[in-house]
Design an enzyme around this catalytic site. Structure first.
Site, PDB file in Angstrom:
ATOM      1  N   ASN A  69      49.797  56.832 -21.528  1.00 17.20           N
ATOM      2  CA  ASN A  69      50.057  57.229 -20.142  1.00 17.20           C
ATOM      3  C   ASN A  69      48.776  57.860 -19.602  1.00 17.20           C
ATOM      4  OD1 ASN A  69      50.936  58.355 -17.748  1.00 17.20           O
ATOM      5  ND2 ASN A  69      52.286  59.880 -18.695  1.00 17.20           N
ATOM      6  N   LYS A 111      48.120  58.805 -16.685  1.00 22.67           N
ATOM      7  CA  LYS A 111      48.370  59.761 -15.585  1.00 22.67           C
ATOM      8  C   LYS A 111      47.392  59.495 -14.426  1.00 22.67           C
ATOM      9  CE  LYS A 111      50.366  62.921 -18.884  1.00 22.67           C
ATOM     10  NZ  LYS A 111      50.715  64.287 -19.245  1.00 22.67           N
ATOM     11  N   HIS A 165      59.367  61.174 -15.763  1.00 21.56           N
ATOM     12  CA  HIS A 165      58.414  62.030 -16.488  1.00 21.56           C
ATOM     13  C   HIS A 165      58.573  63.465 -15.965  1.00 21.56           C
ATOM     14  CE1 HIS A 165      54.698  63.800 -17.928  1.00 21.56           C
ATOM     15  NE2 HIS A 165      54.605  62.798 -18.773  1.00 21.56           N
ATOM     16  N   GLU A 207      56.478  65.648 -15.253  1.00 22.21           N
ATOM     17  CA  GLU A 207      55.577  66.013 -14.156  1.00 22.21           C
ATOM     18  C   GLU A 207      56.156  65.554 -12.822  1.00 22.21           C
ATOM     19  OE1 GLU A 207      52.036  64.315 -15.890  1.00 22.21           O
ATOM     20  OE2 GLU A 207      52.045  65.924 -17.373  1.00 22.21           O
ATOM     21  N   GLU A 231      60.216  64.244 -24.562  1.00 19.17           N
ATOM     22  CA  GLU A 231      58.971  64.954 -24.284  1.00 19.17           C
ATOM     23  C   GLU A 231      59.279  66.414 -24.006  1.00 19.17           C
ATOM     24  OE1 GLU A 231      55.581  62.205 -23.178  1.00 19.17           O
ATOM     25  OE2 GLU A 231      56.475  62.848 -21.303  1.00 19.17           O
ATOM     26  N   GLY A 282      50.436  68.255 -22.838  1.00 19.11           N
ATOM     27  CA  GLY A 282      49.106  68.673 -22.388  1.00 19.11           C
ATOM     28  C   GLY A 282      48.721  70.076 -22.832  1.00 19.11           C
ATOM     29  N   SER A 305      51.328  66.153 -26.683  1.00 16.81           N
ATOM     30  CA  SER A 305      50.171  66.514 -27.529  1.00 16.81           C
ATOM     31  C   SER A 305      50.056  65.676 -28.798  1.00 16.81           C
ATOM     32  CB  SER A 305      50.200  68.014 -27.874  1.00 16.81           C
ATOM     33  OG  SER A 305      50.068  68.780 -26.692  1.00 16.81           O
TER      34      SER A 305
END
Ligand code: PGA
Length: 255
Positions: A10, A12, A97, A99, A167, A173, A213
């Protein structure tokens, strides 16, 4: 026996135009140099789908997108439909996701509508679920995941053409990866919840992947876990050698 595993990059809101081809070509070359026994997907930003699609064409690398609109067409400025993604050569799309849930206000019901749109056009949704750090500390992880899964009414109709990505938001991250045991516990829970939603036959076919991560240094132990069928990789997918090391993880013999 484990399902065929899948490694998804991904990207991003990265990289830049001049970095796209070398990155995608580096991964494609690494795949052709060494036999790969699982699916490998890159999800670039929309504007780079066709450039990465050209690199993927005819090879083993597959193309995915990072988001999709649930509406089929019309006056939705700035949105991209499932049909457009299929036309662009996508086979997968990441939906829900964290985010997008946290920064763009996407709800469980938005994610459900997007999933239904994917099924209609034969796109494989990679549906993300996961808890925040405070939810984990309050021991609410499994309840949060159950609620996210139960809101996906479309899961009832799903075939094997659907992937769930666990996730944990606190691991994305941050460099803090869930321990293999923490991930395994949630993956096992997802498999049994998903099984009760869809019926036992589908349970065998569903792939549940881990994200948060994932790096060359932890991929081997993550992939040893029984209910982990692959990984969703953010930061480390932007580096050719790191991503290739992840793709070529060491499979446990007799695992
Ligand atoms: P990360 O991102 O690997 O950089 O933690 C994973 C993701 O958000 O999909």
């Amino acid at each position: 026996m484990k399902m065929r595993s899948i490694i998804v990059g991904n990207w991003k809101m990265n990289p830049t135009q001049k970095e796209v081809r070398p990155l995608a070509e580096g991964v494609a070359k690494g795949l052709s140099d060494q036999a790969t026994f699982h699916d490998v997907v890159i999800c670039p930003p929309f504007v780079f789908l066709s450039a990465v699609g050209e690199v993927c064409h005819g090879g083993t690398l597959q193309l995915g997108a990072q988001n999709v609109c649930s509406e089929p067409n019309g006056a939705y400025t700035g949105e991209i439909s499932t049909e457009m993604l299929v036309d662009a050569g996508c086979e997968y799309v990441i939906i829900g996701h964290s985010e997008r849930r946290q920064l763009m206000g996407e709800s469980n019901s938005d994610v459900n509508l997007k999933m239904a749109a994917c099924f209609k056009y034969g796109l494989c949704p990679i549906v993300c679920v996961g808890e925040t750090l405070s939810e984990r500390q309050d021991k609410k992880t499994l309840n949060v995941i159950r609620k996210q899964l139960q809101s996906l009414s479309g899961l009832k109709e799903c075939s094997s053409n659907c992937i769930v990505a666990y996730e944990p938001i606190w691991a994305i991250g941050t460099g803090t990866v869930a321990t293999p045991d923490q991930a395994q516990e949630v993956h096992h829970f997802i498999r049994s919840e998903w099984g009760s939603i869809t019926g036992s036959h589908a349970v065998k076919e569903m792939r549940i992947i881990y994200g948060g991560s994932v790096k060359p240094g932890n991929i081997d132990e993550i992939m040893e876990m029984r209910d982990i069928d692959g990984v969703l990789v953010g930061g480390a997918s932007l580096d050719v050698s790191d991503f290739l090391r992840i793709i070529h993880y060491k499979e446990k013999v007799n695992g």
